[in-house]
Design a protein around this motif. Structure first.
Motif, mmCIF file in Angstrom:
data_model
loop_
_atom_site.group_PDB
_atom_site.id
_atom_site.type_symbol
_atom_site.label_atom_id
_atom_site.label_comp_id
_atom_site.label_asym_id
_atom_site.label_seq_id
_atom_site.Cartn_x
_atom_site.Cartn_y
_atom_site.Cartn_z
ATOM 1 N N HIS A 827 0.837 -1.198 0.000
ATOM 2 C CA HIS A 827 0.000 0.000 0.000
ATOM 3 C C HIS A 827 0.874 1.252 0.000
ATOM 4 N N VAL A 828 1.561 1.452 -1.098
ATOM 5 C CA VAL A 828 2.539 2.529 -1.208
ATOM 6 C C VAL A 828 1.867 3.847 -1.552
ATOM 7 N N SER A 829 2.523 4.919 -1.167
ATOM 8 C CA SER A 829 2.117 6.247 -1.637
ATOM 9 C C SER A 829 2.667 6.492 -3.033
ATOM 10 N N ARG A 830 3.909 6.069 -3.255
ATOM 11 C CA ARG A 830 4.570 6.216 -4.564
ATOM 12 C C ARG A 830 5.654 5.153 -4.676
ATOM 13 N N LYS A 831 6.096 4.878 -5.877
ATOM 14 C CA LYS A 831 7.283 4.052 -6.060
ATOM 15 C C LYS A 831 8.019 4.515 -7.305
ATOM 16 N N THR A 832 9.306 4.207 -7.350
ATOM 17 C CA THR A 832 10.134 4.641 -8.470
ATOM 18 C C THR A 832 10.682 3.435 -9.220
ATOM 19 N N ILE A 833 11.119 3.671 -10.445
ATOM 20 C CA ILE A 833 11.712 2.648 -11.301
ATOM 21 C C ILE A 833 13.144 3.073 -11.611
ATOM 22 N N VAL A 834 14.077 2.173 -11.450
ATOM 23 C CA VAL A 834 15.480 2.431 -11.766
ATOM 24 C C VAL A 834 15.993 1.279 -12.610
ATOM 25 N N GLN A 835 16.558 1.579 -13.765
ATOM 26 C CA GLN A 835 17.085 0.566 -14.695
ATOM 27 C C GLN A 835 16.028 -0.509 -14.989
ATOM 28 N N ASP A 836 14.799 -0.052 -15.186
ATOM 29 C CA ASP A 836 13.663 -0.926 -15.521
ATOM 30 C C ASP A 836 13.306 -1.897 -14.392
ATOM 31 N N ILE A 837 13.842 -1.700 -13.200
ATOM 32 C CA ILE A 837 13.499 -2.529 -12.038
ATOM 33 C C ILE A 837 12.578 -1.731 -11.133
ATOM 34 N N SER A 838 11.525 -2.390 -10.669
ATOM 35 C CA SER A 838 10.555 -1.734 -9.803
ATOM 36 C C SER A 838 10.080 -2.705 -8.735
ATOM 37 N N TRP A 839 9.763 -2.162 -7.573
ATOM 38 C CA TRP A 839 9.106 -2.985 -6.555
ATOM 39 C C TRP A 839 7.737 -3.409 -7.080
ATOM 40 N N THR A 840 7.454 -4.700 -6.994
ATOM 41 C CA THR A 840 6.228 -5.259 -7.564
ATOM 42 C C THR A 840 5.533 -6.113 -6.518
ATOM 43 N N GLU A 841 4.200 -6.022 -6.468
ATOM 44 C CA GLU A 841 3.444 -6.794 -5.483
ATOM 45 C C GLU A 841 3.386 -8.265 -5.880
ATOM 46 N N LEU A 842 3.579 -9.136 -4.903
ATOM 47 C CA LEU A 842 3.357 -10.574 -5.039
ATOM 48 C C LEU A 842 2.075 -10.885 -4.285
ATOM 49 N N PRO A 843 0.937 -10.863 -4.985
ATOM 50 C CA PRO A 843 -0.350 -10.997 -4.286
ATOM 51 C C PRO A 843 -0.426 -12.288 -3.474
ATOM 52 N N GLY A 844 -0.918 -12.162 -2.256
ATOM 53 C CA GLY A 844 -1.175 -13.333 -1.431
ATOM 54 C C GLY A 844 0.012 -13.869 -0.661
ATOM 55 N N LEU A 845 1.239 -13.474 -1.010
ATOM 56 C CA LEU A 845 2.404 -14.022 -0.321
ATOM 57 C C LEU A 845 2.534 -13.397 1.052
ATOM 58 N N GLY A 846 2.672 -14.232 2.079
ATOM 59 C CA GLY A 846 2.961 -13.697 3.395
ATOM 60 C C GLY A 846 1.857 -13.931 4.398
ATOM 61 N N ARG A 847 2.028 -13.326 5.563
ATOM 62 C CA ARG A 847 1.195 -13.652 6.715
ATOM 63 C C ARG A 847 -0.098 -12.843 6.782
ATOM 64 N N THR A 848 -0.155 -11.693 6.080
ATOM 65 C CA THR A 848 -1.350 -10.855 6.218
ATOM 66 C C THR A 848 -1.997 -10.537 4.873
ATOM 67 N N VAL A 849 -1.324 -9.819 3.990
ATOM 68 C CA VAL A 849 -1.937 -9.427 2.712
ATOM 69 C C VAL A 849 -1.116 -9.885 1.521
ATOM 70 N N SER A 850 0.129 -9.416 1.431
ATOM 71 C CA SER A 850 0.961 -9.720 0.268
ATOM 72 C C SER A 850 2.391 -9.317 0.593
ATOM 73 N N ALA A 851 3.239 -9.361 -0.415
ATOM 74 C CA ALA A 851 4.625 -8.905 -0.275
ATOM 75 C C ALA A 851 4.995 -8.117 -1.517
ATOM 76 N N VAL A 852 6.067 -7.354 -1.423
ATOM 77 C CA VAL A 852 6.593 -6.636 -2.579
ATOM 78 C C VAL A 852 8.059 -6.999 -2.742
ATOM 79 N N THR A 853 8.489 -7.094 -3.990
ATOM 80 C CA THR A 853 9.865 -7.504 -4.279
ATOM 81 C C THR A 853 10.336 -6.801 -5.536
ATOM 82 N N PRO A 854 11.633 -6.547 -5.696
ATOM 83 C CA PRO A 854 12.116 -5.925 -6.925
ATOM 84 C C PRO A 854 12.045 -6.904 -8.097
ATOM 85 N N LEU A 855 11.393 -6.483 -9.173
ATOM 86 C CA LEU A 855 11.290 -7.281 -10.388
ATOM 87 C C LEU A 855 11.606 -6.399 -11.595
ATOM 88 N N PRO A 856 12.145 -6.989 -12.672
ATOM 89 C CA PRO A 856 12.507 -8.403 -12.800
ATOM 90 C C PRO A 856 13.746 -8.755 -11.972
#
Length: 996
Positions: A827-856
């Protein structure tokens, strides 16, 4: 499923009409122009095959014919083609390129272009072909590049017709149709993403072994080991593996010896088309230690080299006629290190001598064409990191930590080895810190997250997953093999569509009802992955803070209710499959949650002198007995078809090994006839372990003369009210009233009756209108008054503090409530992209809602603060002890330092323009060891989370921006908590803060 229902991202159009998962559709059930009729108005196409075809293809073709009959009640003929017996109906022609004389004839007659599959591993093509044979005007031709390519083509079509791969192993009924048609362009598939895709039957006692003994023997197993795992068991397994697009098996090993238990096991594996191997601790196709008896001497390569070499030679000679992958190296008996004196030089000599055995037996100097694997499991990984190397053609099999966290992936300079790399993964485990082998506890989202990195890092030669007793892990096993078959089908954004398609196929559900099942499955595995059953205890979830334990029980109750609704709506034929695959793990897990949490409440209430202690004790006993009732219900399915499959004990662990019997958690009782010393009424405020009146160690530091309790709330608390439990202090019934000295405080209910049969009443205190309150702290007194027959009136005061805060005008973001800002990472306010890499949500992963990870996932690394950013705007009214400090706690999915040793996993944390702080969540471990904090009953894997704390000084109250920066791939962040002084102990962390 309420507030935690997982967002379903699948494309439901894939479900319409066809029952296959993740496959390009070539099947329809209504006639269309040019469509090929498999069955039309009970007229069925014959199946033609060559006499010189692979035996495994002939077996699959027979299954294919049977599958058509399962769907339509019409069985096609299956014959070896001869020119003198031309079919009168357009046929289905099946065969393997380069093996089948029939396919050679078709290709020669039509100049059919087979370049897309020629020379490819396990690829296939299928389409309508005109004039394929003399006198045959048209046919549907199925061609495999090799024997498994043809086998997969047949089972692929069967699945699309409506036959689940689990028709026997999970009793999934086949959806019947009157007609089946194939589109002219047909179906095809190229080479799989992973060359070898397999399962490992392990930890098979008590469930799988007891079941197999009952179902596949007359009560007596093999002469050598009394093992039940004979040909009758394994042919069922071989067929399923192939239907699931797998090709590889490590057989059951504890008290079993695959090649000895039944002399036909090895022969039939090869005949069906399944590649055999042996586990990481069983070199050279030998079931070690079961085949290595005392007559051969000691399992010590330094003193018994000749006998051990001879033992391995015999294993290789036995395996030579069949398709096998040789496990190289050596471990000790019982899945232990070889010895304390093991060194790299010794193991290098072991593999060198094993290579000589292969050279001599196969009569070749170059053995690189013989598949070989070296598993870098536990201490063996340490040998590799310590400098040990094996020939380039041997596949390096990297392992997880037994809990689904892969320890290492190939580095860039390791990715061009001719033998490639693979992954050994776990859905089941026996060992520290606790076994987990009862029912499903692994999230598909976690499997995807880990195995997608394996794909990106080229660990794609061989995948093997430990499935334990196999039956509890059906859905995950299919996903693991399916993802290895075609990794391009599944992404972080559509992972739930796998389950949606699975639910539609297995239970013949509409898209809408399949979505409901997807939510059931997602939350089942989310709840169970938080902490596995074997590691749960009565205080895992906080009994007093954030209503955590109550919310856990409420979530389970909603889940069971939704599952029960689906289950009750199904036909009697469909219920056994749904019970095994969805309903049983939900009701069994819910019951364990109620059992343990009520045990915790029982002990707490006893310490608070509450009469409800006894009702809670009764409920614990009820849930404990119900646990066995649910087991019996499973074992009674289909006249006991799966008897023993739920034999596994799972209650009462006190060290890593399984308890010998399920044990109920300890409970307390209070006197049912004697009053508490302090009187008839007990008052317990929310968030407090104490109770009033009287003395209690949890009231204050002294434990006596503590004064009335105080409860605090503010207008940005995510929990909008507070409660007081009014309870009985003994058998005397009483009535009570709750009154306040202010008008802005609402008490619900304001009066009630307490008796031995109804010993508790919860009174909620809420603010009727925050606009009536002044800024800052507002104080109220609540008085609870009890009136009991023949007892003096009892009054208990409590203080209530309501704090009214106001962020600056125009602020948008998360606002502190009760001393905490809690944010779900997605639930970010904003996010940035650097060298075509961005934090991306992994829906459902984790103990409460989801997780975010740098992709690709790439090999790119960033300096602190220079990588892609997650930004969260927040507003705080307090700092720690008013000193200008706040602590940022990041909740991260357990992940190893899987890069080169000079590049541990890191991310950065920053507030406003403060310097970005580099955070390394996991200490670097010695080669082959676990990092500090990883193991143990409350380590990272047991808790299914890693938390890091970063304290910032000089932070004023007001609006700020928190920034999380990517530095290395693989970090998956679930939640962020900013403590400004009010953080309380809980397992899942405080609920998410209010956002304005």
């Amino acid at each position: 499923m309420g507030r935690i229902l997982v967002c379903l991202l699948g494309t439901l159009a894939l479900l319409h009409g066809v029952q296959a998962i993740g496959q390009d559709t070539c099947v329809t059930f209504t006639a269309s122009r040019g469509a090929f009729a498999v069955v039309n108005s009970r007229r069925v196409a014959p199946i033609l095959i060559a006499e010189d075809e692979w035996p495994g293809v002939q077996l699959a073709a027979n299954d294919f014919a049977a599958d058509i009959q399962r769907v339509t009640s019409v069985r096609p003929s299956l014959t070896n083609y001869t020119a003198s017996a031309r079919p009168s109906t357009p046929p289905i022609i099946v065969g393997t390129l380069g093996k089948s004389s029939l396919i050679s004839q078709v290709v020669n007659n039509t100049q059919l272009d087979v370049s897309s599959i020629e020379g490819k591993w396990e690829a296939f093509t299928a389409k309508v072909v005109q004039n394929p044979l003399p006198g045959v005007a048209s046919a549907y031709v199925i061609i495999g590049a090799d024997k498994r390519g043809t086998i997969y083509a047949l089972y692929d079509h069967s699945e699309q017709f409506g036959v689940s791969p689990w028709y026997w192993w999970a009793d999934v009924p086949t959806t019947t149709r009157q007609n089946i048609f194939l589109i002219p362009s047909g179906c095809s598939h190229g080479e799989p993403s992973v060359k070898y895709r397999g399962i490992f039957l392990n930890d098979e006692q008590p469930a799988l072994q007891n079941w197999a003994m009952e179902k596949f023997t007359n009560g007596t197993g093999s002469p050598f080991l009394n093992s039940p795992f004979n040909r009758y068991f394994y042919v069922k397994m071989f067929e399923l593996i192939l239907r699931l697009k797998g090709n590889y098996l490590w057989p059951a090993m504890w008290g079993s010896a695959f090649c000895v238990d039944d002399p036909l096991n090895q022969f039939l594996a090869d005949r069906y088309g399944v590649v055999m191997g042996t586990s990481h601790q069983e070199p050279f196709m030998r079931s070690t230690p079961n085949e290595f008896n005392s007559s051969r001497g000691k399992w010590d390569y330094t003193t018994n080299t000749a006998n051990i070499n001879q033992y391995w030679l015999e294993g290789a000679e036995r395996a030579k006629p069949f398709e096998s992958i040789y496990t190289m190296g050596m471990r000790g008996f019982g899945d232990l290190p070889l010895s304390e004196e093991t060194n790299i030089m010794l193991l290098e000599s072991v593999i060198a001598n094993q290579t000589q055995i292969l050279q001599g037996m196969y009569g070749v100097q170059d053995v690189s064409a013989i598949p070989q694997v070296w598993t870098l499991y536990k201490e063996v990984e340490g040998y590799y990191d310590g400098g040990m190397r094996v020939p380039d053609y041997i596949t390096l099999l990297w392992a997880d930590d037994n809990w689904g966290n892969i320890r290492r992936f190939p580095t860039p300079d390791e990715r061009d080895r001719s033998g490639g790399a693979g992954i050994y993964y776990h859905f089941d485990y026996v060992g520290d810190p606790r076994n987990y082998k009862w029912i499903t506890t692994t999230q598909l989202e976690k499997v995807y997250q880990q195995m997608s990195i394996a794909i990106e890092r080229k660990a794609d030669r061989l995948w093997i997953v430990n499935v334990g007793d196999f039956k509890p892990y059906e859905r995950k096993t299919e996903f693991f093999l399916s993802y290895g078959w075609n990794a391009t089908r599944w992404t972080h954004a559509n992972i739930n569509s796998f389950v949606t398609q699975w639910a539609a196929r297995e239970f013949d559900l509409t898209p809408e009802r399949a979505e409901v099942v997807t939510g059931l499955v997602a939350n089942l595995t989310r709840f169970n992955a938080r902490r596995k059953h074997e590691s749960l205890n009565s205080t895992t979830y906080s009994l007093v803070n954030y209503r955590e334990a109550e919310n856990v029980l409420a979530d389970w109750a909603r889940l069971e209710a939704a599952s029960t609704s689906i289950y009750n709506s199904l036909s009697s034929a469909m219920k056994p499959a749904f019970f095994q695959l969805v309903h049983h793990p939900i009701i069994a897990s819910n019951n364990v949650a109620k059992l343990l949490i009520n045990a915790g409440k029982n002990n707490l209430h006893a310490s608070q002198a509450r009469y409800s202690t006894n009702q809670l004790a009764d409920s614990v006993e009820e849930f404990f007995e119900k646990d066995y009732d649910i087991e019996v219900q499973y074992h009674s399915l289909l006249d006991g078809k799966w008897n023993h499959m739920m034999d596994q004990t799972h209650l009462g662990y006190y060290y890593w090994q399984q308890p010998m019997i399920n044990t109920m958690p300890a409970v307390n009782r209070v006197s049912s006839r004697k009053q508490a010393l302090a009187g008839a009424m007990r008052i317990v405020p929310e968030g407090n372990l104490g109770a009033w009146p009287g003395d209690n160690a949890n009231q204050c530091a002294q434990g006596y003369n503590c004064g009335p309790p105080t409860v605090t709330i503010d207008n940005f608390s995510p929990i909008a009210d507070r409660y007081f439990d009014v309870g009985a202090g003994g058998p005397a019934p009483f009535t009570f009233t709750a009154t306040s000295n202010v008008t802005w405080l609402k008490l619900t209910p304001a009066r009630g009756s307490i008796s031995p049969k109804a010993p508790e009443q919860r009174v909620f205190a809420s603010i009727s209108d925050w606009s009536q309150l002044a800024a800052g702290s507002n104080f109220a007194q609540i008085t609870f008054t009890a009136t009991a027959s023949e007892q003096p009136t009892l009054s208990v005061p409590a203080m209530f503090v309501a704090i009214k805060n106001s962020p600056s005008s125009g602020f948008k973001g998360f606002v502190e409530g009760t001393g905490v800002i809690s944010i779900e990472a997605a639930h970010v306010s904003r996010k940035t992209i650097v060298q075509d890499i961005s934090w991306t949500e992994l829906p459902g992963l984790g103990r409460t809602v989801s997780a975010v990870t740098p992709l690709p996932v790439t090999d790119t690394a960033f300096e602190a603060g220079a990588g892609p950013l997650l930004e969260y705007d927040f507003y705080n009214f307090n700092t720690l002890q008013g000193r200008g400090n706040v602590t940022v706690i990041v909740y991260m999915t357990p992940t190893f330092n899987f890069n080169e040793r000079t590049r541990p996993l890191t991310f950065s944390v920053q507030i406003d323009s403060f310097p970005a702080v580099k955070v390394q969540p996991i200490a670097m471990q010695a080669p082959g060891d676990l990092p500090a904090g990883w193991g143990g009953p409350d380590g990272y894997v047991a808790n299914s989370i890693i938390t890091t704390s970063t304290t910032f000084t000089g932070v004023s109250t007001g609006a700020h921006t928190l920034k999380i920066g990517a530095m290395e791939a693989g970090v998956a962040i679930q939640k962020i908590v900013i403590n400004t002084g009010g953080l309380q102990r809980s397992y899942l962390g405080p609920p998410e803060s209010i956002s304005v």
